[in-house]
Design a protein around this motif. Structure first.
Motif, PDB file in Angstrom:
ATOM      1  N   ALA A  31      -3.315  -8.061  10.437  1.00 54.87           N
ATOM      2  CA  ALA A  31      -4.704  -8.484  10.668  1.00 54.87           C
ATOM      3  C   ALA A  31      -5.574  -8.294   9.435  1.00 54.87           C
ATOM      4  O   ALA A  31      -6.750  -7.961   9.533  1.00 54.87           O
ATOM      5  CB  ALA A  31      -5.294  -7.738  11.869  1.00 54.87           C
ATOM      6  N   GLY A  32      -4.969  -8.478   8.272  1.00 48.29           N
ATOM      7  CA  GLY A  32      -5.709  -8.354   7.023  1.00 48.29           C
ATOM      8  C   GLY A  32      -5.729  -6.964   6.426  1.00 48.29           C
ATOM      9  O   GLY A  32      -6.208  -6.781   5.302  1.00 48.29           O
ATOM     10  N   ALA A  33      -5.205  -5.984   7.136  1.00 48.19           N
ATOM     11  CA  ALA A  33      -5.175  -4.610   6.635  1.00 48.19           C
ATOM     12  C   ALA A  33      -3.874  -4.351   5.877  1.00 48.19           C
ATOM     13  O   ALA A  33      -2.793  -4.753   6.327  1.00 48.19           O
ATOM     14  CB  ALA A  33      -5.307  -3.615   7.774  1.00 48.19           C
ATOM     15  N   GLU A  34      -3.972  -3.684   4.749  1.00 54.33           N
ATOM     16  CA  GLU A  34      -2.793  -3.302   3.982  1.00 54.33           C
ATOM     17  C   GLU A  34      -2.118  -2.114   4.653  1.00 54.33           C
ATOM     18  O   GLU A  34      -2.767  -1.108   4.947  1.00 54.33           O
ATOM     19  CB  GLU A  34      -3.188  -2.934   2.554  1.00 54.33           C
ATOM     20  CG  GLU A  34      -2.019  -2.490   1.691  1.00 54.33           C
ATOM     21  CD  GLU A  34      -2.444  -2.004   0.316  1.00 54.33           C
ATOM     22  OE1 GLU A  34      -1.577  -1.500  -0.425  1.00 54.33           O
ATOM     23  OE2 GLU A  34      -3.652  -2.104  -0.011  1.00 54.33           O
ATOM     24  N   ILE A  35      -0.814  -2.222   4.879  1.00 58.13           N
ATOM     25  CA  ILE A  35      -0.054  -1.155   5.532  1.00 58.13           C
ATOM     26  C   ILE A  35       0.750  -0.402   4.482  1.00 58.13           C
ATOM     27  O   ILE A  35       1.623  -0.968   3.816  1.00 58.13           O
ATOM     28  CB  ILE A  35       0.880  -1.727   6.619  1.00 58.13           C
ATOM     29  CG1 ILE A  35       0.102  -2.585   7.621  1.00 58.13           C
ATOM     30  CG2 ILE A  35       1.615  -0.591   7.322  1.00 58.13           C
ATOM     31  CD1 ILE A  35      -1.043  -1.875   8.309  1.00 58.13           C
ATOM     32  N   ILE A  36       0.448   0.874   4.333  1.00 63.32           N
ATOM     33  CA  ILE A  36       1.164   1.746   3.401  1.00 63.32           C
ATOM     34  C   ILE A  36       2.120   2.602   4.220  1.00 63.32           C
ATOM     35  O   ILE A  36       1.698   3.289   5.150  1.00 63.32           O
ATOM     36  CB  ILE A  36       0.183   2.638   2.631  1.00 63.32           C
ATOM     37  CG1 ILE A  36      -0.834   1.773   1.871  1.00 63.32           C
ATOM     38  CG2 ILE A  36       0.919   3.570   1.673  1.00 63.32           C
ATOM     39  CD1 ILE A  36      -2.087   2.521   1.471  1.00 63.32           C
ATOM     40  N   LYS A  37       3.401   2.546   3.891  1.00 66.79           N
ATOM     41  CA  LYS A  37       4.422   3.198   4.701  1.00 66.79           C
ATOM     42  C   LYS A  37       4.944   4.450   3.993  1.00 66.79           C
ATOM     43  O   LYS A  37       5.215   4.420   2.795  1.00 66.79           O
ATOM     44  CB  LYS A  37       5.567   2.227   4.964  1.00 66.79           C
ATOM     45  CG  LYS A  37       5.096   0.894   5.537  1.00 66.79           C
ATOM     46  CD  LYS A  37       6.168  -0.178   5.439  1.00 66.79           C
ATOM     47  CE  LYS A  37       5.611  -1.544   5.752  1.00 66.79           C
ATOM     48  NZ  LYS A  37       6.629  -2.618   5.611  1.00 66.79           N
ATOM     49  N   LEU A  38       5.101   5.512   4.769  1.00 63.25           N
ATOM     50  CA  LEU A  38       5.499   6.786   4.172  1.00 63.25           C
ATOM     51  C   LEU A  38       6.441   7.545   5.091  1.00 63.25           C
ATOM     52  O   LEU A  38       6.132   7.766   6.264  1.00 63.25           O
ATOM     53  CB  LEU A  38       4.257   7.639   3.902  1.00 63.25           C
ATOM     54  CG  LEU A  38       4.476   9.033   3.329  1.00 63.25           C
ATOM     55  CD1 LEU A  38       4.991   8.952   1.891  1.00 63.25           C
ATOM     56  CD2 LEU A  38       3.190   9.850   3.393  1.00 63.25           C
ATOM     57  N   GLU A  39       7.579   7.961   4.564  1.00 63.98           N
ATOM     58  CA  GLU A  39       8.485   8.851   5.304  1.00 63.98           C
ATOM     59  C   GLU A  39       8.065  10.289   5.033  1.00 63.98           C
ATOM     60  O   GLU A  39       7.806  10.679   3.884  1.00 63.98           O
ATOM     61  CB  GLU A  39       9.931   8.646   4.863  1.00 63.98           C
ATOM     62  CG  GLU A  39      10.914   9.553   5.602  1.00 63.98           C
ATOM     63  CD  GLU A  39      12.371   9.214   5.313  1.00 63.98           C
ATOM     64  OE1 GLU A  39      13.220  10.127   5.418  1.00 63.98           O
ATOM     65  OE2 GLU A  39      12.657   8.044   4.975  1.00 63.98           O
ATOM     66  N   ILE A  40       7.996  11.081   6.106  1.00 60.39           N
ATOM     67  CA  ILE A  40       7.630  12.487   5.942  1.00 60.39           C
ATOM     68  C   ILE A  40       8.700  13.377   6.570  1.00 60.39           C
ATOM     69  O   ILE A  40       9.383  12.971   7.518  1.00 60.39           O
ATOM     70  CB  ILE A  40       6.246  12.798   6.536  1.00 60.39           C
ATOM     71  CG1 ILE A  40       6.183  12.498   8.029  1.00 60.39           C
ATOM     72  CG2 ILE A  40       5.165  12.013   5.792  1.00 60.39           C
ATOM     73  CD1 ILE A  40       4.849  12.890   8.683  1.00 60.39           C
ATOM     74  N   PRO A  41       8.856  14.593   6.071  1.00 59.44           N
ATOM     75  CA  PRO A  41       9.914  15.479   6.560  1.00 59.44           C
ATOM     76  C   PRO A  41       9.536  16.153   7.875  1.00 59.44           C
ATOM     77  O   PRO A  41       8.368  16.493   8.100  1.00 59.44           O
ATOM     78  CB  PRO A  41      10.051  16.517   5.446  1.00 59.44           C
ATOM     79  CG  PRO A  41       8.683  16.574   4.838  1.00 59.44           C
ATOM     80  CD  PRO A  41       8.133  15.172   4.919  1.00 59.44           C
ATOM     81  N   THR A  42      10.520  16.343   8.715  1.00 53.39           N
ATOM     82  CA  THR A  42      10.303  17.066   9.965  1.00 53.39           C
ATOM     83  C   THR A  42      10.353  18.568   9.663  1.00 53.39           C
ATOM     84  O   THR A  42      11.281  19.287  10.024  1.00 53.39           O
ATOM     85  CB  THR A  42      11.358  16.674  11.013  1.00 53.39           C
ATOM     86  OG1 THR A  42      11.382  15.249  11.146  1.00 53.39           O
ATOM     87  CG2 THR A  42      11.022  17.279  12.381  1.00 53.39           C
ATOM     88  N   LYS A  43       9.322  19.011   8.957  1.00 48.48           N
ATOM     89  CA  LYS A  43       9.215  20.394   8.525  1.00 48.48           C
ATOM     90  C   LYS A  43       7.755  20.827   8.674  1.00 48.48           C
ATOM     91  O   LYS A  43       6.851  20.204   8.110  1.00 48.48           O
ATOM     92  CB  LYS A  43       9.646  20.557   7.066  1.00 48.48           C
ATOM     93  CG  LYS A  43      11.099  20.189   6.796  1.00 48.48           C
ATOM     94  CD  LYS A  43      11.430  20.328   5.317  1.00 48.48           C
ATOM     95  CE  LYS A  43      12.873  19.938   5.030  1.00 48.48           C
ATOM     96  NZ  LYS A  43      13.201  20.050   3.576  1.00 48.48           N
ATOM     97  N   PHE A  44       7.538  21.891   9.417  1.00 48.70           N
ATOM     98  CA  PHE A  44       6.181  22.363   9.650  1.00 48.70           C
ATOM     99  C   PHE A  44       5.420  22.602   8.347  1.00 48.70           C
ATOM    100  O   PHE A  44       4.282  22.161   8.194  1.00 48.70           O
ATOM    101  CB  PHE A  44       6.200  23.670  10.450  1.00 48.70           C
ATOM    102  CG  PHE A  44       6.513  23.508  11.908  1.00 48.70           C
ATOM    103  CD1 PHE A  44       5.521  23.174  12.812  1.00 48.70           C
ATOM    104  CD2 PHE A  44       7.807  23.708  12.385  1.00 48.70           C
ATOM    105  CE1 PHE A  44       5.788  23.034  14.163  1.00 48.70           C
ATOM    106  CE2 PHE A  44       8.089  23.570  13.742  1.00 48.70           C
ATOM    107  CZ  PHE A  44       7.086  23.235  14.621  1.00 48.70           C
TER     108      PHE A  44
END
Length: 215
Positions: A31-44
């Motif tokens: 919908a016109g918004a830029e999507i920035i994708k990020l993998e994050i660790p399952t670590k508190f």
């Protein structure tokens, strides 16, 4: 408009996590918004710093964290994050906090700034099960949801943020009888619909207005 969307890596004994797999397949623009994708660790003790670094780098308008909720039947936008870490299992660093406060002398809980009811309606309109959730648990999903809200209060007052849980993938429930699952294609379809709802509400300038009832 820029939206930072994060997904966790696999944890426990699973070799895949639908959160990051769905995030990776999202369109680069919705919908016109830029999507920035990020993998994050399952670590508190690591996940929040990874997200904070990304916020500083990309300066997004929104942060949307995605996580796996095994056993749920629907895609569930979350309403509230609580100031508690209590791990049913250890995280990917081997750390298992029990009844631990995330931050001292700050809010017991934070509410999302996202239009969760509009998002839920949009997911349903796409032909998928969806419901507003009032608990993000006490594992790393709730942790990052709370931490981003804390960052918003302390460092990034202009962002809006929230969290969505998605079910297991079909190949994760092969050895989990009678456990619900949703395909990766449907995850992407549902998340895209939810993000589109965020953008549309923002464009109307009523992202934080009181929303109607939803069952």
């Amino acid at each position: 408009m820029k939206i930072l969307v994060t997904g966790f890596d696999p944890f426990d004994n699973d070799k895949i996590n639908p959160a990051i797999e769905a995030v990776k397949l999202l369109p680069d623009s919705i919908a016109g918004a830029e999507i920035i994708k990020l993998e994050i660790p399952t670590k508190f003790n690591v996940s929040a710093e990874v997200v904070k670094t990304a916020i500083e780098k990309y300066q997004p308008d929104y942060v949307l964290n995605i996580g796996q909720a095994g056993g749920r039947f629907a895609i569930t936008p979350e309403r509230i994050a609580i100031n508690l870490d209590d791990g049913r299992i250890a995280d990917n660093a081997g750390y298992q906090p029990l009844n631990a406060t995330i931050h001292e002398d700050v809010a017991t809980a934070y509410f999302t700034q996202l239009p969760i009811k509009a998002m839920t309606r949009a997911i349903r309109a796409a032909g998928l099960p969806a419901a507003v959730s009032n608990t993000a648990g006490t594992y790393v999903c709730n942790h990052i949801f709370y931490q981003v809200q804390y960052m918003r209060e302390k460092f990034f007052p202009n962002i809006k943020a929230g969290f969505i849980h998605i079910p297991f993938l079909p190949n994760q429930v092969v050895a989990r009888p009678e456990t619900p699952a949703l395909s990766l294609e449907d995850d992407v379809k549902g998340l895209t619909a939810a993000i589109r709802a965020i953008v549309e509400r923002d464009s109307k300038g009523d992202i934080e207005t009181v929303e109607g009832t939803i069952q």
